[in-house]
Design a protein around this motif. Structure first.
Motif, PDB file in Angstrom:
ATOM      1  N   ALA A 128       0.848  -1.189   0.000  1.00  0.00           N
ATOM      2  CA  ALA A 128       0.000   0.000   0.000  1.00  0.00           C
ATOM      3  C   ALA A 128       0.884   1.240   0.000  1.00  0.00           C
ATOM      4  O   ALA A 128       2.005   1.232   0.513  1.00  0.00           O
ATOM      5  N   GLY A 129       0.393   2.306  -0.599  1.00  0.00           N
ATOM      6  CA  GLY A 129       1.170   3.536  -0.652  1.00  0.00           C
ATOM      7  C   GLY A 129       0.654   4.460  -1.723  1.00  0.00           C
ATOM      8  O   GLY A 129      -0.438   4.279  -2.263  1.00  0.00           O
ATOM      9  N   THR A 130       1.453   5.453  -2.049  1.00  0.00           N
ATOM     10  CA  THR A 130       1.120   6.412  -3.089  1.00  0.00           C
ATOM     11  C   THR A 130       2.031   6.174  -4.281  1.00  0.00           C
ATOM     12  O   THR A 130       3.258   6.091  -4.130  1.00  0.00           O
ATOM     13  N   TYR A 131       1.433   6.077  -5.472  1.00  0.00           N
ATOM     14  CA  TYR A 131       2.176   5.684  -6.664  1.00  0.00           C
ATOM     15  C   TYR A 131       1.985   6.677  -7.808  1.00  0.00           C
ATOM     16  O   TYR A 131       0.914   7.271  -7.964  1.00  0.00           O
ATOM     17  N   ASP A 132       3.051   6.840  -8.590  1.00  0.00           N
ATOM     18  CA  ASP A 132       2.954   7.441  -9.919  1.00  0.00           C
ATOM     19  C   ASP A 132       2.776   6.309 -10.916  1.00  0.00           C
ATOM     20  O   ASP A 132       3.500   5.305 -10.854  1.00  0.00           O
ATOM     21  N   VAL A 133       1.832   6.464 -11.820  1.00  0.00           N
ATOM     22  CA  VAL A 133       1.570   5.443 -12.829  1.00  0.00           C
ATOM     23  C   VAL A 133       1.797   6.073 -14.203  1.00  0.00           C
ATOM     24  O   VAL A 133       1.163   7.082 -14.536  1.00  0.00           O
ATOM     25  N   ASP A 134       2.719   5.506 -14.982  1.00  0.00           N
ATOM     26  CA  ASP A 134       3.055   6.033 -16.302  1.00  0.00           C
ATOM     27  C   ASP A 134       2.933   4.925 -17.337  1.00  0.00           C
ATOM     28  O   ASP A 134       3.428   3.816 -17.136  1.00  0.00           O
ATOM     29  N   ALA A 135       2.279   5.244 -18.445  1.00  0.00           N
ATOM     30  CA  ALA A 135       2.108   4.281 -19.538  1.00  0.00           C
ATOM     31  C   ALA A 135       2.615   4.896 -20.830  1.00  0.00           C
ATOM     32  O   ALA A 135       2.418   6.096 -21.080  1.00  0.00           O
ATOM     33  N   THR A 136       3.277   4.094 -21.653  1.00  0.00           N
ATOM     34  CA  THR A 136       3.792   4.616 -22.917  1.00  0.00           C
ATOM     35  C   THR A 136       3.900   3.510 -23.952  1.00  0.00           C
ATOM     36  O   THR A 136       4.161   2.352 -23.617  1.00  0.00           O
ATOM     37  N   ILE A 137       3.678   3.860 -25.189  1.00  0.00           N
ATOM     38  CA  ILE A 137       3.895   2.956 -26.316  1.00  0.00           C
ATOM     39  C   ILE A 137       4.345   3.796 -27.504  1.00  0.00           C
ATOM     40  O   ILE A 137       3.823   4.896 -27.742  1.00  0.00           O
ATOM     41  N   THR A 138       5.322   3.285 -28.237  1.00  0.00           N
ATOM     42  CA  THR A 138       5.805   3.955 -29.436  1.00  0.00           C
ATOM     43  C   THR A 138       5.447   3.110 -30.655  1.00  0.00           C
ATOM     44  O   THR A 138       5.781   1.927 -30.706  1.00  0.00           O
ATOM     45  N   ILE A 139       4.765   3.727 -31.596  1.00  0.00           N
ATOM     46  CA  ILE A 139       4.374   3.063 -32.842  1.00  0.00           C
ATOM     47  C   ILE A 139       5.280   3.595 -33.945  1.00  0.00           C
ATOM     48  O   ILE A 139       5.381   4.815 -34.134  1.00  0.00           O
ATOM     49  N   THR A 140       5.941   2.697 -34.647  1.00  0.00           N
ATOM     50  CA  THR A 140       6.866   3.138 -35.685  1.00  0.00           C
ATOM     51  C   THR A 140       6.113   3.904 -36.772  1.00  0.00           C
ATOM     52  O   THR A 140       4.899   3.723 -36.962  1.00  0.00           O
ATOM     53  N   ALA A 141       6.836   4.749 -37.460  1.00  0.00           N
ATOM     54  CA  ALA A 141       6.219   5.551 -38.516  1.00  0.00           C
ATOM     55  C   ALA A 141       5.567   4.669 -39.576  1.00  0.00           C
ATOM     56  O   ALA A 141       4.468   4.965 -40.067  1.00  0.00           O
ATOM     57  N   THR A 150      -1.956   7.715 -42.503  1.00  0.00           N
ATOM     58  CA  THR A 150      -1.364   9.051 -42.355  1.00  0.00           C
ATOM     59  C   THR A 150       0.152   8.931 -42.288  1.00  0.00           C
ATOM     60  O   THR A 150       0.684   8.185 -41.458  1.00  0.00           O
ATOM     61  N   TYR A 151       0.834   9.661 -43.155  1.00  0.00           N
ATOM     62  CA  TYR A 151       2.293   9.643 -43.161  1.00  0.00           C
ATOM     63  C   TYR A 151       2.828  10.533 -42.049  1.00  0.00           C
ATOM     64  O   TYR A 151       2.381  11.668 -41.866  1.00  0.00           O
ATOM     65  N   VAL A 152       3.795  10.024 -41.299  1.00  0.00           N
ATOM     66  CA  VAL A 152       4.520  10.824 -40.312  1.00  0.00           C
ATOM     67  C   VAL A 152       6.009  10.585 -40.529  1.00  0.00           C
ATOM     68  O   VAL A 152       6.427   9.500 -40.948  1.00  0.00           O
ATOM     69  N   ALA A 153       6.806  11.591 -40.232  1.00  0.00           N
ATOM     70  CA  ALA A 153       8.241  11.495 -40.476  1.00  0.00           C
ATOM     71  C   ALA A 153       8.971  10.715 -39.391  1.00  0.00           C
ATOM     72  O   ALA A 153      10.024  10.137 -39.630  1.00  0.00           O
ATOM     73  N   GLU A 154       8.410  10.704 -38.188  1.00  0.00           N
ATOM     74  CA  GLU A 154       9.054  10.036 -37.069  1.00  0.00           C
ATOM     75  C   GLU A 154       8.070   9.080 -36.395  1.00  0.00           C
ATOM     76  O   GLU A 154       6.856   9.140 -36.618  1.00  0.00           O
ATOM     77  N   ASP A 155       8.615   8.181 -35.569  1.00  0.00           N
ATOM     78  CA  ASP A 155       7.765   7.309 -34.779  1.00  0.00           C
ATOM     79  C   ASP A 155       6.857   8.152 -33.872  1.00  0.00           C
ATOM     80  O   ASP A 155       7.213   9.265 -33.482  1.00  0.00           O
ATOM     81  N   VAL A 156       5.706   7.590 -33.519  1.00  0.00           N
ATOM     82  CA  VAL A 156       4.725   8.309 -32.719  1.00  0.00           C
ATOM     83  C   VAL A 156       4.636   7.664 -31.338  1.00  0.00           C
ATOM     84  O   VAL A 156       4.430   6.454 -31.221  1.00  0.00           O
ATOM     85  N   THR A 157       4.801   8.462 -30.301  1.00  0.00           N
ATOM     86  CA  THR A 157       4.718   7.965 -28.927  1.00  0.00           C
ATOM     87  C   THR A 157       3.433   8.441 -28.274  1.00  0.00           C
ATOM     88  O   THR A 157       3.084   9.625 -28.352  1.00  0.00           O
ATOM     89  N   PHE A 158       2.737   7.511 -27.650  1.00  0.00           N
ATOM     90  CA  PHE A 158       1.519   7.821 -26.895  1.00  0.00           C
ATOM     91  C   PHE A 158       1.812   7.648 -25.408  1.00  0.00           C
ATOM     92  O   PHE A 158       2.500   6.694 -25.002  1.00  0.00           O
TER      93      PHE A 158
END
Length: 444
Positions: free
Chosen positions: A84-97, A106-114
């Motif tokens: 039990a406690g206090t938490y930071d929760v972080d989620a990330t995914i990178t989709i290649t261009a 949709t064309y993008v020049a770089e990978d897209v991170t969410f």
């Protein structure tokens, strides 16, 4: 580089439900469970982005211990038996261009991170938490904030705050011009204890309650508010910046390692030169003395370094908050937009502000190229976030805190044909590291 931005903020829906207790008796500290259900904020339902293999990290704010996992086919991650406690929760995914183009057309020049992020989530004994987190793609631009030296150096042996600077970097593959690039010091609620402001659910100021704020705008989510606003001068192509190069913007462009003469004729020096830096070759400096009645002796104009245009200032010099409670943005408005004529508003105080109360520029986030959220180095001193997940899903800090000589520095992602490309996922927790001693022009 194409700019991608979904203007929906992170939404979380904590749901609490009780755990069964055997025999009605609880003994010792009971482990708890966290379930994260991930989805996307999409403007279109014509395609589906992958929810599998989203990286989710939880950080205990008291112990700094972390756990990481990836989502299943349904976008669900389960952390079982955690303290039990206090938490930071972080989620990330990178989709290649390439994959992004295949999925969306949709064309993008770089990978897209969410990203998605929820800070200070309390998980109590006897309670499990189920959380829905919505992934958003942030704004990506050719300019990035590379380094922020806000902490300053030792009060007695170093340069205090005189040696502060910000470094901006050309992260693209083409020449960019720094002319009319704005640097904003974003301000907001500085602690959770102040109670004379209207506040949002996250504890940050509710700017919609400011005097004369228009009712037909989203004052909290579409704008940020600055207490200093500076601009790089130039006629449009005066200051070219090569790909993979940066510009250093100093509070005072002097060599702080050696004695120098202040504006009042006094000698300014440090006891330990190793604690501070040489900023005499900075690209720009903030010079306030010309319009202050009582300027600081340390605010000396280095005639070899161009001065920034000062649209808005606070205090006696361009002093960055040493404790790390400000955020920073860079932006360009372009066209016929006159930034100095943008509206300014008082704090949203519960009592009417005085006629001479300070006002703060309202900066439309649609113009922002990059944003960096800074926080104090200890969890108990943290303040409410100023940026939503599409601008900065996390935050960065220096581990030793104020007056430590440390700076935050953006990580290197890769080197391409000799050009260093810096990491830019719009999550400063992941994108930044630190220098033990700030290093203008350095890389990590």
């Amino acid at each position: 580089m194409k700019k991608i931005c979904y203007y929906l903020l992170l939404i979380t829906f904590p749901a609490m439900y009780s755990c069964k207790k055997e025999g009605g008796v609880t003994t010792g500290i009971q482990p708890v469970n966290l379930t994260v259900n991930l989805s996307y904020a999409l403007d279109s339902s014509k395609y589906t982005l992958p929810v599998k293999n989203v990286q989710v990290k939880i950080t205990n704010t008291s112990t700094a211990s972390t756990l990481s996992s990836t989502s299943n086919d349904s976008g669900i991650v389960r952390f079982t038996g955690i303290p039990a406690g206090t938490y930071d929760v972080d989620a990330t995914i990178t989709i290649t261009a390439d994959n992004y183009y295949t999925i969306t057309g949709t064309y993008v020049a770089e990978d897209v991170t969410f990203n998605a992020s929820e800070k200070n989530t309390a998980i109590a004994v006897g309670r499990d938490v189920a959380m829905k987190m919505i992934l958003v793609a942030g704004t990506t631009g050719q300019w990035v904030i590379k380094q922020v030296y806000f902490a300053g150096s030792n009060r007695t042996d170093g340069a205090l705050y005189r040696d502060q600077f910000i470094e901006v970097y050309n992260n693209s593959d083409e020449v960019l011009y720094a002319d009319s690039l704005y640097i904003g010091q974003v301000f907001g609620r500085q602690s959770f204890t102040s109670s004379n402001y209207y506040t949002q659910k996250n504890g940050q100021m509710d700017w919609s309650k400011s005097v004369n704020m228009p009712a037909d705008i989203d004052a909290n989510n579409d704008y940020v508010y600055t207490r200093t606003l500076l601009m790089i001068p130039g006629t449009g192509k005066t200051y070219p910046v090569q790909p993979g190069s940066g510009i250093v913007i100093a509070q005072t462009a002097m060599n702080h390692k050696v004695p120098w003469t202040g504006a009042n004729g006094s000698t300014i020096s440090v006891k330990n030169p190793a604690l501070t830096i040489d900023l005499s070759s900075a690209d720009f400096e903030a010079y306030y003395a010309s319009f202050l009645t009582s300027p600081l002796a340390s605010d000396v104009d280095n005639v070899n370094v161009p001065n920034l245009v000062v649209l808005q200032y606070f205090g006696s010099d361009w002093i960055l908050d040493n404790n790390g409670r400000d955020g920073y943005v860079i932006f360009k408005a372009g066209g016929s937009t006159i930034v100095k004529d943008w509206p300014m508003y008082n704090f949203p105080t519960t009592s009417a502000p005085s006629s001479n109360a300070t006002k703060y520029y309202q900066i439309p986030l649609k113009y922002v190229i990059d944003a960096v959220e800074i926080q104090p180095n200890t969890a108990e001193d943290r303040i409410p976030k100023k940026f939503g997940a599409q601008y900065d899903a996390g935050f960065t800090a220096v581990p030793k805190g104020a007056y430590s000589s440390q700076s935050v520095i953006r990580k290197t992602q890769k080197t391409l044909n000799g050009r260093i490309i810096l990491k830019d996922t719009n999550n400063s927790t992941e994108d930044f590291d630190y220098f033990d001693v700030a290093t203008p022009g350095g890389f990590k």
